[in-house]
Design a protein around this motif. Structure first.
Motif, PDB file in Angstrom:
ATOM      1  N   PHE A  14      41.334  29.619  16.511  1.00 58.56           N
ATOM      2  CA  PHE A  14      41.190  29.752  17.623  1.00 58.56           C
ATOM      3  C   PHE A  14      42.531  28.734  18.679  1.00 58.56           C
ATOM      4  N   THR A  16      43.460  26.449  22.029  1.00 56.64           N
ATOM      5  CA  THR A  16      43.128  25.630  23.090  1.00 56.64           C
ATOM      6  C   THR A  16      44.204  25.156  23.460  1.00 56.64           C
ATOM      7  N   ALA A  23      38.191  28.099  12.636  1.00 60.31           N
ATOM      8  CA  ALA A  23      36.831  28.426  12.835  1.00 60.31           C
ATOM      9  C   ALA A  23      35.821  29.033  11.472  1.00 60.31           C
ATOM     10  N   GLY A  44      28.883  24.512  14.542  1.00 62.16           N
ATOM     11  CA  GLY A  44      29.715  24.846  14.967  1.00 62.16           C
ATOM     12  C   GLY A  44      30.454  24.903  13.345  1.00 62.16           C
ATOM     13  N   CYS A  45      29.462  25.406  12.788  1.00 60.35           N
ATOM     14  CA  CYS A  45      30.647  25.865  11.080  1.00 60.35           C
ATOM     15  C   CYS A  45      31.146  27.397  11.460  1.00 60.35           C
ATOM     16  N   GLY A  46      30.741  28.245  12.056  1.00 55.81           N
ATOM     17  CA  GLY A  46      31.559  29.478  12.111  1.00 55.81           C
ATOM     18  C   GLY A  46      30.047  30.648  12.218  1.00 55.81           C
ATOM     19  N   LYS A  47      29.044  30.269  12.315  1.00 56.64           N
ATOM     20  CA  LYS A  47      28.084  31.372  12.160  1.00 56.64           C
ATOM     21  C   LYS A  47      28.472  32.446  13.483  1.00 56.64           C
ATOM     22  N   SER A  48      28.430  32.300  13.993  1.00 57.20           N
ATOM     23  CA  SER A  48      28.523  32.808  15.716  1.00 57.20           C
ATOM     24  C   SER A  48      29.678  33.858  15.245  1.00 57.20           C
ATOM     25  N   THR A  49      31.309  33.107  14.940  1.00 59.54           N
ATOM     26  CA  THR A  49      32.358  33.570  15.268  1.00 59.54           C
ATOM     27  C   THR A  49      32.277  34.170  13.735  1.00 59.54           C
TER      28      THR A  49
END
Ligand SMILES: Nc1ncnc2c1ncn2[C@@H]1O[C@H](COP(=O)(O)OP(=O)(O)O)[C@@H](O)[C@H]1O
Ligand SMILES: [Mg+2]
Lengths: 254, 281
Positions: A14, A16, A23, A44-49
């Motif tokens: 990402f 910004t 991510a 914040g480890c990127g699970k959702s990503t």
């Protein structure tokens, strides 16, 4: 065994104002069809990503991914992916039944062969009699049940769940965990379930994928050898305690 | 799942307790009636105080008429008052419809074309800063002495609040809802009709409720300049004639219409937004 999701060196960055965040870095992963995988890792480890890449909400910056043998976009267009968000994401202006039938009204409204009827799914999640209620009349647990019924209504082969029970109290969460396993058994769909709860990850998954943060990468894929069907009481067995202890120790190094 | 007991949240959680239910309903009825009767009582008290004050302090009728005199005018000259209300009502309602339709259309354009908002919004803000009393003569000069300038004023007054609210309502959609629609491969049109529009309705109705009153004000102010008919014209005439009972009666008629208009919008809101938490079920 046929594969539901295949990731090869998936990388997501990402950009910004404050610079570029990696991510996910070089994620290699194969999820067998019909399996239940839990994704566990620090915030914040990127699970959702990773889940969003599978759902075709994010285009990976690098690597290859196939979902049910196709590109994620194709799987999405074919209605093969169901998604459950952390906060249910119900439409407040629609009744419970109208929320569940939404997928049948938009995007061509196709349902796959074998898809269950909305009424059937509401019965499956224990909401018979609540069809005409509006979301604001429901408890948090009931809203998630509606969201699960909605995600299943087109008969998806892959169900992606992003911390769906994260905002619920522990008692409701335990109950929904057991119920979700029954839904999984009765639908046979592949489930990828994101959580940051060690117990949830161990209780639900056939395998637990541990992710490490900054950048997000696979730390360990832990098989769960607990017997099925799973019961909440199993969490007190030495086997479960040992597994949870192992997950915790690995997480501390993530 | 269904066969599992769920004491806290499921339908079976409702136990029959007729007495508690009756108490709950009685309390609800009491609150509803209190909400209706208290304002009525307050108005009656206010009228009584006014009536007595005019009598006791021997106030001249042209300074402040007694409510009885106002009531007399309302009764005796009802037809004349209604004949003057009609044009004002037509102007206010037409302006309301035109102004809001224009605002809704432009808000929709803003949501899909950010450049349009950047170009046009400052103009809308500038027009909005011109006071109504200053807009009125300009529009009369532009549009002549018929109903058109009054409709235009009412429309312009309605326009701005609706534009601002509608733009926000169409745009401030929860990210998850849009992601959900993407996962469902919904078309842009489906996203608009099923997410953006319903999401904007509460915002729209708060603007419409403001607009219902201001549209009437706009039409009346428009009639102050060179009109011979309408509530606004009647206000000016009765003021110049020191006919304060007629002035007050005219104001009562105008305000009553304004309140009715507001009431109709509120009713429509209650009907359409039953899902909205703040409006209850
Ligand atoms: N849309 C985005 N823009 C910028 N950074 C993002 C975006 N989405 C996620 N990130 C960053 O990517 C990392 C992983 O985020 P996420 O997948 O949400 O983690 P998790 O779900 O494991 O808590 C975080 O550092 C987050 O700040
Ligand atoms: Mg997350």
């Amino acid at each position: 065994m046929a594969v539901a999701v295949q990731c090869e060196r998936i990388t997501v960055r990402f950009t910004t104002e404050r610079g570029t965040v990696t991510a996910l870095e070089n994620i290699d992963l194969a999820i067998p069809r019909g399996s239940f995988l839990t994704l566990l890792g620090p915030s914040g480890c990127g699970k959702s990503t990773l889940l969003r890449v599978m759902a075709d909400l994010i285009e990976p910056s690098g690597g290859r991914i196939s979902v049910l043998g196709d590109a994620p976009a194709t799987a999405r267009l074919n209605r093969e992916i169901g998604f459950v968000f952390q906060d249910a994401a119900l439409l407040p202006w629609r009744t419970v039944l109208e929320n569940v039938t939404l997928p049948l009204e938009v995007g061509g409204g196709k349902a796959l062969p074998g898809a269950r009827s909305p009424q059937d799914l509401l019965a499956l999640v224990g909401l018979t009699g609540w069809e005409q209620a509006y979301p604001h009349e429901l408890s948090g647990g009931m809203r998630q049940r509606v969201a699960i019924a909605r995600a299943l209504v087109s008969g998806p082969r892959l169900l992606l769940m992003d911390e769906p029970f994260g905002a619920l109290d522990e008692i409701t969460r335990d109950r929904l965990n057991e119920e979700l396993l029954q839904v999984w058994e009765s639908t046979g769909t592949t489930i990828v379930f994101v959580t940051h709860s060690i117990y949830e990850a161990a209780f639900l998954g056939q395998k637990v994928l541990l992710l490490a943060a900054r950048p997000g990468r696979v730390r360990e894929l832990v098989p769960v050898t607990l017997p099925t069907p799973r019961r909440l009481a199993m969490r007190e067995t030495p086997e479960f305690v040992a597994l949870a202890g192992h997950l915790r120790r690995v997480l501390e190094t993530c | 799942m269904a066969n599992q007991a769920e004491p806290v949240t499921m339908a079976s959680a409702f136990t029959e307790d007729a007495e508690a239910q009756a108490r709950f309903l009685a309390r609800k009825r009491y609150l509803a009636w209190r909400g209706r009767l208290l304002p009525v009582a307050a108005v009656i008290v206010f009228l009584l105080v006014w009536w007595q004050a005019v009598k006791i302090f021997d106030i001249q009728p042209f300074i402040a008429p007694s409510p009885v005199a106002v009531g007399q005018v309302l009764y005796d000259r009802f037809d004349m008052l209604m004949a003057n209300l009609l044009p004002t009502a037509i102007e206010a309602v037409s302006g309301f419809i035109l102004g809001n339709l224009a605002a809704i259309t432009l808000a929709t354009a803003f949501v899909y074309r950010k450049t349009m908002e950047e170009a046009l919004f400052p103009i809308a803000v500038m027009v909005n800063t011109i006071p109504v009393v200053a807009k009125a003569p300009i529009l009369v000069l532009l549009l002549g002495n018929g109903m058109e300038p009054k409709i235009a004023i009412a429309a312009i007054i309605c326009f701005f609040p609706t534009l601002v609210n509608m733009t926000r309502g169409l745009r401030d959609v929860r990210a998850e809802q849009l992601e959900l629609m993407r996962i469902l491969s919904a078309t842009p049109r489906e996203v608009f009709m099923r997410i953006r529009v319903p999401n904007a309705l509460p915002y729209l109705f708060s603007a419409l409720k403001i607009a219902a009153s201001t549209a009437v004000i706009g039409a009346i102010v428009g009639e102050w300049i060179g009109s011979t008919k309408g509530i606004g014209a009647l206000i000016i005439q009765s003021t110049y004639n020191f006919d304060s009972p007629l002035l007050y009666a005219t104001i009562v008629v105008g305000s009553t219409f304004s309140a009715l208009f507001f009431g109709v919008i509120s009713l429509a809101e209650k009907r359409l937004l039953r899902w909205n938490v703040t409006h209850g079920v």
